[in-house]
Design a protein around this motif. Structure first.
Motif, PDB file in Angstrom:
ATOM      1  N   LEU A 136       0.669  -1.110  -0.012  1.00  0.00           N
ATOM      2  CA  LEU A 136       0.060   0.100   0.030  1.00  0.00           C
ATOM      3  C   LEU A 136       1.028   1.358  -0.101  1.00  0.00           C
ATOM      4  CD1 LEU A 136      -3.072   0.635  -0.263  1.00  0.00           C
ATOM      5  CD2 LEU A 136      -3.102   0.568   2.496  1.00  0.00           C
ATOM      6  N   VAL A 137       1.827   1.236   0.836  1.00  0.00           N
ATOM      7  CA  VAL A 137       2.806   2.334   1.025  1.00  0.00           C
ATOM      8  C   VAL A 137       3.231   2.710  -0.649  1.00  0.00           C
ATOM      9  CG1 VAL A 137       5.019   3.226   1.556  1.00  0.00           C
ATOM     10  CG2 VAL A 137       3.405   2.202   3.438  1.00  0.00           C
ATOM     11  N   SER A 138       3.800   1.456  -1.437  1.00  0.00           N
ATOM     12  CA  SER A 138       4.491   1.676  -2.914  1.00  0.00           C
ATOM     13  C   SER A 138       3.622   2.020  -3.533  1.00  0.00           C
ATOM     14  CB  SER A 138       5.058   0.467  -3.260  1.00  0.00           C
ATOM     15  OG  SER A 138       3.986  -0.831  -3.284  1.00  0.00           O
ATOM     16  N   ASP A 139       2.085   1.882  -3.461  1.00  0.00           N
ATOM     17  CA  ASP A 139       1.077   2.206  -4.156  1.00  0.00           C
ATOM     18  C   ASP A 139       1.000   4.052  -4.259  1.00  0.00           C
ATOM     19  OD1 ASP A 139       0.244  -0.079  -5.518  1.00  0.00           O
ATOM     20  OD2 ASP A 139      -1.738  -0.127  -4.644  1.00  0.00           O
ATOM     21  N   PHE A 140       0.813   4.220  -2.673  1.00  0.00           N
ATOM     22  CA  PHE A 140       0.924   5.670  -2.423  1.00  0.00           C
ATOM     23  C   PHE A 140       1.949   6.529  -2.891  1.00  0.00           C
ATOM     24  CE2 PHE A 140      -1.337   4.790   1.858  1.00  0.00           C
ATOM     25  CZ  PHE A 140      -2.681   4.504   1.081  1.00  0.00           C
ATOM     26  N   TYR A 141       3.134   5.761  -3.049  1.00  0.00           N
ATOM     27  CA  TYR A 141       4.383   6.500  -3.324  1.00  0.00           C
ATOM     28  C   TYR A 141       4.301   6.707  -4.877  1.00  0.00           C
ATOM     29  CZ  TYR A 141       9.354   7.750  -3.874  1.00  0.00           C
ATOM     30  OH  TYR A 141      10.572   8.175  -4.111  1.00  0.00           O
ATOM     31  N   GLU A 142       3.952   5.724  -5.771  1.00  0.00           N
ATOM     32  CA  GLU A 142       3.846   5.507  -7.212  1.00  0.00           C
ATOM     33  C   GLU A 142       2.818   6.226  -7.656  1.00  0.00           C
ATOM     34  OE1 GLU A 142       3.919   2.428 -10.726  1.00  0.00           O
ATOM     35  OE2 GLU A 142       4.248   1.649  -8.854  1.00  0.00           O
ATOM     36  N   TYR A 143       1.568   6.347  -7.071  1.00  0.00           N
ATOM     37  CA  TYR A 143       0.533   7.119  -7.678  1.00  0.00           C
ATOM     38  C   TYR A 143       0.157   8.144  -6.631  1.00  0.00           C
ATOM     39  CZ  TYR A 143       0.003   2.867 -10.355  1.00  0.00           C
ATOM     40  OH  TYR A 143       0.220   1.651 -11.077  1.00  0.00           O
ATOM     41  N   ARG A 144       0.942   9.439  -6.725  1.00  0.00           N
ATOM     42  CA  ARG A 144       0.615  10.396  -5.810  1.00  0.00           C
ATOM     43  C   ARG A 144      -0.650  11.168  -6.136  1.00  0.00           C
ATOM     44  NH1 ARG A 144       6.846  12.456  -4.302  1.00  0.00           N
ATOM     45  NH2 ARG A 144       7.704  10.471  -4.347  1.00  0.00           N
ATOM     46  N   ALA A 145      -1.138  11.010  -7.255  1.00  0.00           N
ATOM     47  CA  ALA A 145      -2.259  11.730  -7.697  1.00  0.00           C
ATOM     48  C   ALA A 145      -3.390  11.270  -7.230  1.00  0.00           C
ATOM     49  CB  ALA A 145      -2.359  12.026  -9.288  1.00  0.00           C
ATOM     50  N   ASP A 146      -4.748  11.340  -7.612  1.00  0.00           N
ATOM     51  CA  ASP A 146      -6.040  10.786  -7.349  1.00  0.00           C
ATOM     52  C   ASP A 146      -6.086   9.646  -8.216  1.00  0.00           C
ATOM     53  OD1 ASP A 146      -8.689  10.139  -6.266  1.00  0.00           O
ATOM     54  OD2 ASP A 146      -9.632  11.768  -7.686  1.00  0.00           O
ATOM     55  N   ARG A 147      -6.609   8.654  -7.908  1.00  0.00           N
ATOM     56  CA  ARG A 147      -6.932   7.293  -8.790  1.00  0.00           C
ATOM     57  C   ARG A 147      -8.313   6.719  -8.435  1.00  0.00           C
ATOM     58  NH1 ARG A 147      -2.795   3.260  -6.211  1.00  0.00           N
ATOM     59  NH2 ARG A 147      -3.843   1.730  -7.580  1.00  0.00           N
TER      60      ARG A 147
END
Length: 184
Positions: free
Chosen positions: A153-164
């Motif tokens: 989940l942290v890696s998702d937050f880090y990679e996708y910093r914009a809204d998804r």
């Protein structure tokens, strides 16, 4: 009926360290410019998983107040790890209840209850804070799948910093944690 407050001074044990997450994200250890951002992602991931599971992933400590011993001993937060003490008002001062009068009893993998084992003192004070409990809640042993879910989940937050969109929620994270969800 009881009320509870989270003890803010309590230092919980780490689920994942900043250095573990930086290694997972392939960030050089000496690159510190984004440490605050990454720590925020760690905290958000733990909070998100705790909310989804309806239970504390990271240890939390609470003070619980009630009008009676039953109010406090029936504290429903999942899962209780330890009791630091139970106090009751007697002539305007808190007195600590003997530890042999209560114990933690495991019900299942989600729930631990506080069982009283002896005669409890008669309360003379009828206030909403007549009885006080200090309790630590959280997993007694954190599973590797929850730790891995935090990292993903942290890696998702880090990679996708914009809204998804909601459709992009990491299904691997959900698969790793869904068996730990507590349904009230």
């Amino acid at each position: 009926m009881s009320m509870y407050i989270e003890i803010k001074e309590f230092e919980p044990s780490e689920i994942v360290s900043l250095s573990e997450v930086k290694s997972h994200l392939k960030i050089e250890p000496d690159f510190t410019e984004e440490d605050v951002l990454v720590q925020g992602y760690i905290d958000a991931a733990i909070s998100h998983i705790s909310d989804y599971l309806s239970r504390s992933v990271q240890d939390e400590q609470f003070e619980v107040f009630g009008c009676s011993f039953i109010d406090v001993l029936d504290f429903k937060f999942q899962t209780k790890k330890s009791i630091e003490g139970i106090w009751y008002l007697d002539n305007g001062e808190y007195k600590k209840l003997e530890e042999g009068l209560y114990a933690l009893k495991k019900v299942d993998k989600f729930e631990t209850i506080i069982e009283y084992l002896g005669d409890l003192p008669k309360l003379t004070n009828k206030s909403s804070k007549a009885v006080k409990l200090r309790v630590t809640c959280g997993f007694t042993k954190l599973s590797k799948s929850i730790k891995q879910a935090v990292l993903l989940l942290v890696s998702d937050f880090y990679e996708y910093r914009a809204d998804r969109s909601k459709k992009l929620i990491n299904s691997t994270v959900m698969n790793l944690i869904s068996s730990y969800r507590y349904y009230h």
